[in-house]
Design a protein around this motif. Sequence first.
Motif, PDB file in Angstrom:
ATOM      1  N   ARG A 309       0.848  -1.192   0.000  1.00  0.00           N
ATOM      2  CA  ARG A 309       0.000   0.000   0.000  1.00  0.00           C
ATOM      3  C   ARG A 309       0.877   1.234   0.000  1.00  0.00           C
ATOM      4  NH1 ARG A 309      -5.044   0.945  -1.730  1.00  0.00           N
ATOM      5  NH2 ARG A 309      -5.621   3.052  -1.095  1.00  0.00           N
ATOM      6  N   GLY A 350      -1.017   7.706  -9.207  1.00  0.00           N
ATOM      7  CA  GLY A 350      -2.429   8.048  -9.014  1.00  0.00           C
ATOM      8  C   GLY A 350      -2.948   8.956 -10.117  1.00  0.00           C
ATOM      9  N   THR A 365     -14.494   7.179 -14.855  1.00  0.00           N
ATOM     10  CA  THR A 365     -13.981   5.881 -14.448  1.00  0.00           C
ATOM     11  C   THR A 365     -12.515   5.777 -14.835  1.00  0.00           C
ATOM     12  OG1 THR A 365     -14.608   4.887 -16.554  1.00  0.00           O
ATOM     13  CG2 THR A 365     -16.220   4.806 -14.786  1.00  0.00           C
ATOM     14  N   ALA A 366     -11.852   4.734 -14.337  1.00  0.00           N
ATOM     15  CA  ALA A 366     -10.462   4.500 -14.703  1.00  0.00           C
ATOM     16  C   ALA A 366     -10.376   4.208 -16.200  1.00  0.00           C
ATOM     17  CB  ALA A 366      -9.906   3.323 -13.894  1.00  0.00           C
ATOM     18  N   TYR A 389       0.362  -1.629 -10.875  1.00  0.00           N
ATOM     19  CA  TYR A 389      -0.267  -0.628 -10.016  1.00  0.00           C
ATOM     20  C   TYR A 389      -1.771  -0.700 -10.160  1.00  0.00           C
ATOM     21  CZ  TYR A 389      -1.915   3.844  -8.219  1.00  0.00           C
ATOM     22  OH  TYR A 389      -2.597   4.805  -7.528  1.00  0.00           O
ATOM     23  N   ARG A 390      -2.456  -0.599  -9.020  1.00  0.00           N
ATOM     24  CA  ARG A 390      -3.912  -0.521  -9.050  1.00  0.00           C
ATOM     25  C   ARG A 390      -4.418   0.017  -7.728  1.00  0.00           C
ATOM     26  NH1 ARG A 390      -8.351  -5.309 -10.542  1.00  0.00           N
ATOM     27  NH2 ARG A 390     -10.191  -3.945 -10.446  1.00  0.00           N
ATOM     28  N   ASP A 391      -5.248   1.061  -7.813  1.00  0.00           N
ATOM     29  CA  ASP A 391      -5.954   1.595  -6.648  1.00  0.00           C
ATOM     30  C   ASP A 391      -5.025   1.877  -5.473  1.00  0.00           C
ATOM     31  OD1 ASP A 391      -8.336   1.381  -8.056  1.00  0.00           O
ATOM     32  OD2 ASP A 391      -8.757  -0.630  -7.297  1.00  0.00           O
ATOM     33  N   GLY A 392      -3.915   2.554  -5.727  1.00  0.00           N
ATOM     34  CA  GLY A 392      -3.026   2.958  -4.648  1.00  0.00           C
ATOM     35  C   GLY A 392      -2.127   1.870  -4.125  1.00  0.00           C
ATOM     36  N   GLU A 393      -2.059   0.735  -4.817  1.00  0.00           N
ATOM     37  CA  GLU A 393      -1.219  -0.368  -4.371  1.00  0.00           C
ATOM     38  C   GLU A 393      -0.286  -0.822  -5.487  1.00  0.00           C
ATOM     39  OE1 GLU A 393      -4.074  -2.559  -1.056  1.00  0.00           O
ATOM     40  OE2 GLU A 393      -3.886  -3.438  -3.052  1.00  0.00           O
TER      41      GLU A 393
END
Length: 513
Positions: A309, A350, A365-366, A389-393
């Motif tokens: 994270r 991000g 949306t993404a 990378y995805r959703d802050g992770e």
Amino acid sequence: MSPSAPPTDPAPGAAARAYLPYGRHPGPLPQSPGPLPPAHLVHADRPTVPLPWEPADGAHDWPAVLGTLMRELLGRTRANWMYPVDPATGTALAAPPGQGDCRPAPSGGARYPIEAYLALGAAPGLPAAVYHYDGVGHRLVAVRPGDHRRALAPGTGEAPDLVLVLTTVFWRSAVKYREFGYRLQQQETGVLLAQAQAVAEALGAAVGVRLRQDDRPVDALLGLDPYGQSVTAVLTLRHPAAPAAGPGPGEPPSLPSVAAVPETPPTSILGLLPYTAAVHGASLTERPDAVQPARPLPAPVSAPGAAIRLPDAAPLGSAGLRAGVARRASASNGFLPVPMDRRALAALLGAAAAGYPGDLAGVATAPAAVALCCVVRDVTGLAAGCYAYRDGELAPLPVPPGAPGRIAAGLAAPPTRLDYLEAPLTVLPVAALEAGIDAYGDRWYRLAHIEAGLALQRAALAAAALGLSARIRSDASCAATDEALGLPTAGLTSLSALHIGTPRPGPTLGFPV
């Protein structure tokens, strides 16, 4: 790679599949392509409207909003002195520097193939018309009278305050890059979409992106030869300073007889670039609703174990991504050995993965066509390696040790290899390119590369806002990169690469043009 006969298979996706090898690598470029066409269009004997040069912030008067938007999108705002280098070795040549007028956003080989047309309703001193933006004179040139906002953006209900059409002049890049130029042009469309969104939203405008428009009526309305210059994207904007909406639904649908006639018509790619012409022609005739994603496409496969994270992103300031517009510059001399902060990494990724309001995947949306991978070399508190990378992770990719070294060994151009080895971070948009072509047809190639350019420019603007620099290297997305990241196993292809870090000062180097 020498083009031969153009593909003739009429099946959906056949032209895009045939183009794939030509868009994968530029191949040997002409050492002396001859006189290059001008990087702007000129319209003779047309009414013009000068735009204000001073920047606007917030809800100012409508001409100031238009002037700021167009200046920061396609204006001639920079002068660049460039010392030539040998394209084979990357070493400086004993030749005097050249000076060029540059636009605010990056362009492959500084060829700037994208032009902009604005459809406006009537305002004081600004008759309702379709205008071409002349970046050299920072003015609007009327090319078709009348209010055509609904014709260019059907289905939007009340007419938008502004419809902005981005078009590609194919030969402008192809004269240097041949068939590979088509890929660069689609990526640059995405770059300019990101630039326009950053500026427009900072000015208080609501922006919509349309990538599934029917190209043929738009080209016809603009008076374009679709194999010389053609629409690639349409933006709609609403702004509180705009004049009241024009005619209602009863306005006549017929088009006026006056068409845009450039002083120097662009060269048609028919017969010159058969694979580009084939994939573009197939995209022209596809039903726009055929490319609406109906199911998820494959994503990068991560290694077993917990994802990492990332911390809260570093703040970009009240101006957000627009703060990076004036500061953004390609790192032309490589990168200094300065580590990147993890919060800066979080902000960059991000921004690249942020959603946008469009017709491809829904509202805000993404990105629908691309996912993000990255190669970390020197980020504080983060192990060097390859990640998705995805959703802050960040999730480690299941690749053998030494993958970054194998990528470097597979990069053919010395400047690209040097940037890759020096930059603390490389961001790579990836897509299920072949699966998308199979599912949605030929235009998927265009859409994926547009979204790749959009993601990379958002990251580049965030980097500039944080005091960093970035450089897009399209040739860094190659078979060696894909193999090292394990992308073929997941059915994925890298589309481009963005190197980010602290720039090394020095004279600007570049290939002779």
